[in-house]
Design a protein around this motif. Structure first.
Motif, short mmCIF file in Angstrom:
data_model
loop_
_atom_site.label_atom_id
_atom_site.label_comp_id
_atom_site.label_asym_id
_atom_site.label_seq_id
_atom_site.Cartn_x
_atom_site.Cartn_y
_atom_site.Cartn_z
N ALA A 1 -0.07 9.73 10.91
CA ALA A 1 1.37 9.43 10.11
C ALA A 1 0.84 8.47 8.99
O ALA A 1 1.67 7.39 8.77
CB ALA A 1 2.50 9.55 10.52
N THR A 2 -0.62 6.81 9.64
CA THR A 2 -0.56 5.65 8.77
C THR A 2 -2.20 5.75 7.93
O THR A 2 -2.93 6.17 8.49
CB THR A 2 -0.66 4.48 9.92
N GLU A 3 -1.96 4.73 7.12
CA GLU A 3 -3.16 4.86 6.37
C GLU A 3 -4.53 4.24 6.76
O GLU A 3 -3.52 2.78 7.47
CB GLU A 3 -3.44 4.38 5.22
N ASN A 4 -5.28 3.43 7.07
CA ASN A 4 -6.20 2.91 7.51
C ASN A 4 -5.84 1.25 7.35
O ASN A 4 -6.16 1.27 5.95
CB ASN A 4 -7.69 3.64 7.54
N LYS A 5 -5.49 0.60 8.07
CA LYS A 5 -5.76 -0.79 7.76
C LYS A 5 -6.37 -1.54 6.79
O LYS A 5 -6.20 -2.65 6.19
CB LYS A 5 -5.66 -1.92 9.17
N LYS A 6 -7.59 -1.05 6.64
CA LYS A 6 -9.45 -1.70 6.47
C LYS A 6 -9.13 -1.21 5.30
O LYS A 6 -9.12 -1.23 3.91
CB LYS A 6 -10.56 -1.15 6.93
N LEU A 7 -8.01 -0.15 4.83
CA LEU A 7 -8.22 0.59 2.82
C LEU A 7 -6.86 0.00 2.65
O LEU A 7 -6.41 0.33 1.52
CB LEU A 7 -7.93 2.46 3.22
N THR A 8 -5.75 -0.61 3.21
CA THR A 8 -5.11 -0.99 2.34
C THR A 8 -4.66 -1.83 0.84
O THR A 8 -4.14 -1.93 0.17
CB THR A 8 -3.29 -2.16 3.86
N ARG A 9 -5.67 -2.63 1.30
CA ARG A 9 -5.68 -3.67 0.00
C ARG A 9 -6.45 -2.92 -0.89
O ARG A 9 -7.38 -3.17 -2.33
CB ARG A 9 -6.81 -4.85 0.46
N PHE A 10 -7.06 -1.81 -0.90
CA PHE A 10 -8.05 -0.37 -2.17
C PHE A 10 -6.74 0.28 -2.31
O PHE A 10 -6.85 1.61 -2.72
CB PHE A 10 -9.35 0.09 -2.14
N HIS A 11 -5.07 0.67 -1.65
CA HIS A 11 -4.76 1.94 -2.01
C HIS A 11 -4.03 1.95 -3.37
O HIS A 11 -4.27 2.98 -4.09
CB HIS A 11 -2.77 1.39 -1.53
N ASP A 12 -4.10 0.60 -3.81
CA ASP A 12 -3.51 0.21 -5.48
C ASP A 12 -4.31 1.08 -6.28
O ASP A 12 -4.72 2.54 -7.42
CB ASP A 12 -3.27 -0.44 -6.01
N ASP A 13 -6.00 0.75 -6.09
CA ASP A 13 -7.15 1.11 -7.04
C ASP A 13 -7.05 2.21 -7.43
O ASP A 13 -7.77 3.47 -7.58
CB ASP A 13 -8.40 0.85 -6.04
N ILE A 14 -7.55 3.40 -5.62
CA ILE A 14 -7.81 4.64 -5.50
C ILE A 14 -6.63 5.35 -5.97
O ILE A 14 -6.45 6.32 -6.77
CB ILE A 14 -7.52 4.78 -3.66
N ALA A 15 -4.64 5.01 -5.44
CA ALA A 15 -4.12 5.72 -6.26
C ALA A 15 -3.70 5.86 -7.32
O ALA A 15 -3.20 6.53 -8.59
CB ALA A 15 -2.52 4.68 -6.21
N GLY A 16 -4.95 4.62 -8.44
CA GLY A 16 -4.33 4.27 -9.70
C GLY A 16 -6.26 5.30 -10.68
O GLY A 16 -6.21 5.58 -11.42
N GLY A 17 -6.58 6.06 -9.40
CA GLY A 17 -8.05 7.09 -9.96
C GLY A 17 -9.58 6.33 -9.88
O GLY A 17 -9.61 6.90 -10.37
#
Length: 194
Positions: free
Chosen positions: A117-133
């Motif tokens: 149920a949780t996003e990989n902690k290593k990817l949290t800093r890239f979450h906004d970039d991925i969500a932005g396309g």
């Protein structure tokens, strides 16, 4: 083995990156792309990421197993102290081992369910970039390939930015290293002693 993280701005750029990485010897097994547009990756035949890379199953599973092991040891300690079956009843050692093993496996199972149920902690800093396309390209390289991949990406794909380097992605407890910015020339100050 290292994992190089590149942020690509578009699907066409990601397709070109994937093709060029194949040309320099990086197979699909060592190339994964994380995106919110999974269907676009499939249409372009770009190798997408797996759940071990995008979810925290492994990390939370290890944490749950450790907590289960500790709870199992505490439970055995309480059984040995209170002796609920009587003072003269001897419990074989393998029963204690089975109890600790069961608690450890239960903890790993619960931790894994939490990790789904949780996003990989290593990817949290890239979450906004991925969500932005944008597209996060993970390239696993061996020591002899790293310089070739970096040079090729710098020459052919300057728009795909190198954003991080990790020693190995599978280690669930390590943090992603940031890419060091080129050092600016610092003016040297000479100290004079009087």
């Amino acid at each position: 083995m290292k994992c190089l993280y590149f942020l690509s701005p578009s699907l066409s750029c990601t397709q070109d990156v994937s093709d060029d990485l194949h040309q320099v010897g990086v197979s699909d097994f060592y190339l994964h792309v994380i995106s919110r547009d999974e269907s676009g990756l499939k249409k372009q035949h770009i190798h997408s990421s797996n759940y071990l890379e995008t979810l925290d199953v492994v990390r939370d599973g290890f944490i749950g197993a450790a907590l289960g092991f500790i709870v199992g040891l505490i439970g055995i300690g309480l059984l040995m102290y209170f002796r609920p079956f009587g003072a003269d009843v001897q419990v074989p050692t393998f029963v204690y081992v089975i109890l600790v093993g069961a608690a450890t496996l239960f903890g790993a199972w619960e931790g894994g369910l939490t990790g789904i149920a949780t996003e990989n902690k290593k990817l949290t800093r890239f979450h906004d970039d991925i969500a932005g396309g944008k597209y996060l390209v993970l390239v696993y390289v061996r020591k002899h390939q790293e310089e070739v991949v970096r040079r090729m990406m710098k020459e052919r794909h300057p728009d795909a930015e190198l954003v991080a380097v990790d020693s190995h992605f599978i280690n669930p407890f390590s943090k992603v290293a940031r890419v060091a910015e080129p050092a600016q020339a610092q003016p040297q100050v000479k100290s004079t002693t009087v």
